[in-house]
Motif scaffolding. Sequence first.
Motif, mmCIF file in Angstrom:
data_model
loop_
_atom_site.group_PDB
_atom_site.id
_atom_site.type_symbol
_atom_site.label_atom_id
_atom_site.label_comp_id
_atom_site.label_asym_id
_atom_site.label_seq_id
_atom_site.Cartn_x
_atom_site.Cartn_y
_atom_site.Cartn_z
ATOM 1 N N PRO A 89 0.825 -1.208 0.000
ATOM 2 C CA PRO A 89 0.000 0.000 0.000
ATOM 3 C C PRO A 89 0.857 1.255 0.000
ATOM 4 O O PRO A 89 1.851 1.357 0.730
ATOM 5 C CB PRO A 89 -0.805 -0.115 1.299
ATOM 6 C CG PRO A 89 -0.818 -1.576 1.608
ATOM 7 C CD PRO A 89 0.497 -2.097 1.135
ATOM 8 N N PRO B 133 0.374 5.783 -0.851
ATOM 9 C CA PRO B 133 -0.438 6.887 -0.325
ATOM 10 C C PRO B 133 -1.924 6.529 -0.299
ATOM 11 O O PRO B 133 -2.429 5.855 -1.200
ATOM 12 C CB PRO B 133 -0.163 8.017 -1.320
ATOM 13 C CG PRO B 133 1.165 7.691 -1.905
ATOM 14 C CD PRO B 133 1.218 6.203 -1.975
ATOM 15 N N THR B 134 -2.618 6.947 0.747
ATOM 16 C CA THR B 134 -4.026 6.617 0.938
ATOM 17 C C THR B 134 -4.816 7.855 1.330
ATOM 18 O O THR B 134 -4.319 8.713 2.073
ATOM 19 C CB THR B 134 -4.183 5.557 2.046
ATOM 20 O OG1 THR B 134 -3.427 4.401 1.706
ATOM 21 C CG2 THR B 134 -5.639 5.159 2.241
ATOM 22 N N ALA B 135 -6.017 7.958 0.823
ATOM 23 C CA ALA B 135 -6.957 8.999 1.249
ATOM 24 C C ALA B 135 -8.250 8.328 1.675
ATOM 25 O O ALA B 135 -8.757 7.456 0.969
ATOM 26 C CB ALA B 135 -7.218 9.985 0.112
ATOM 27 N N ASP B 136 -8.767 8.691 2.830
ATOM 28 C CA ASP B 136 -9.995 8.093 3.351
ATOM 29 C C ASP B 136 -10.947 9.200 3.788
ATOM 30 O O ASP B 136 -10.708 9.895 4.779
ATOM 31 C CB ASP B 136 -9.660 7.178 4.527
ATOM 32 C CG ASP B 136 -10.877 6.420 5.049
ATOM 33 O OD1 ASP B 136 -11.999 6.669 4.554
ATOM 34 O OD2 ASP B 136 -10.695 5.578 5.953
ATOM 35 N N MET C 187 -2.575 12.610 -4.177
ATOM 36 C CA MET C 187 -1.715 11.505 -3.723
ATOM 37 C C MET C 187 -0.575 11.204 -4.681
ATOM 38 O O MET C 187 0.482 10.718 -4.261
ATOM 39 C CB MET C 187 -2.553 10.235 -3.528
ATOM 40 C CG MET C 187 -3.442 10.259 -2.297
ATOM 41 S SD MET C 187 -4.223 8.642 -2.019
ATOM 42 C CE MET C 187 -5.389 8.565 -3.381
#
Length: 303
Positions: free
Chosen positions: A266, A268-271, A288
């Motif tokens: 995994p 970069p993550t955006a939630d 990201m």
Amino acid sequence: MTGICAGRVAVVTGAGRGLGRAHAFALAAAGAQVVVNDLGVDPGGAGGSASPAQQVTDEITARGGEAVAHTGDIATSRGAASLVALALDTYGRLDALVNNAGFLRDRMLLNLDEDDWDAVVRVHLTGHFLPLKHAGAHWRAEAKAGRTPRARIVNTTSGAGLHGSVGQGNYAAAKAGILGLTLVAAAELGRYGVQVNAVAPAARTRMTEWTHRDAMASPAAGFDAMAPDNVSPLVVWLASADSHGVSGHVFEAEGGRITLMEGWHPGPTADKGARWTPAEAGTAVRNMLPDLRPPRPVYGAGR
């Protein structure tokens, strides 16, 4: 013969030429009894001859080793089953399977015929799955009978499967599939004493010369970094009992370099914690992307 594989029986598919031939000789030199499989087709998969497998077998024998030729089609269940049966009937055991057989039919995607797609996926991906299945079934039976083996499977993937390769969509897809197959097989077969790894070799072979004649440079004086023999020591070690505890890994091997590949992780993550709108999703992705580690470029891109 003595060596790291003394007393072990190894099967090598596509062993009549190129990398498979180098692996067969190296395994025999390390003490293994070798089943030499090759259908004897041309670099595009046409024709067929028993000569390549028999020639390698004869040369191993002439060098004081032990080998037997198999010329069946390992991309069929019957051929794969007969490959395992030949090892057991001839030597009474099976310890290692090196899946290596393959050929190329290169085309840009929009020019790639369905038959050429099917043929390449069949020889590479199905040609890995079926020998693995039949060898694995034997090792499972051994484990259930209380004779847990120290079995090894070495699959052959490619940089094309790891990174993509322009003009090789069929080959790249098959080699990427082998990566997934390797991970699943390592997870499923470990309980039976089977270790499964994959090697992505870079070497000068008949297959690479056939497709990239202009790009393949002549070996310089001294160490030939593109010789197929450079890849074989890693394959021999992975096929040996000495590789205990090493399973589910992918290695790149070229010249004197061995690289452990780390695979997908995994990034970069955006939630948002709720459903995105399309515009919001697009904004999140663009925000990201600068934080993403740049991927290695697709082979042949930008030419």
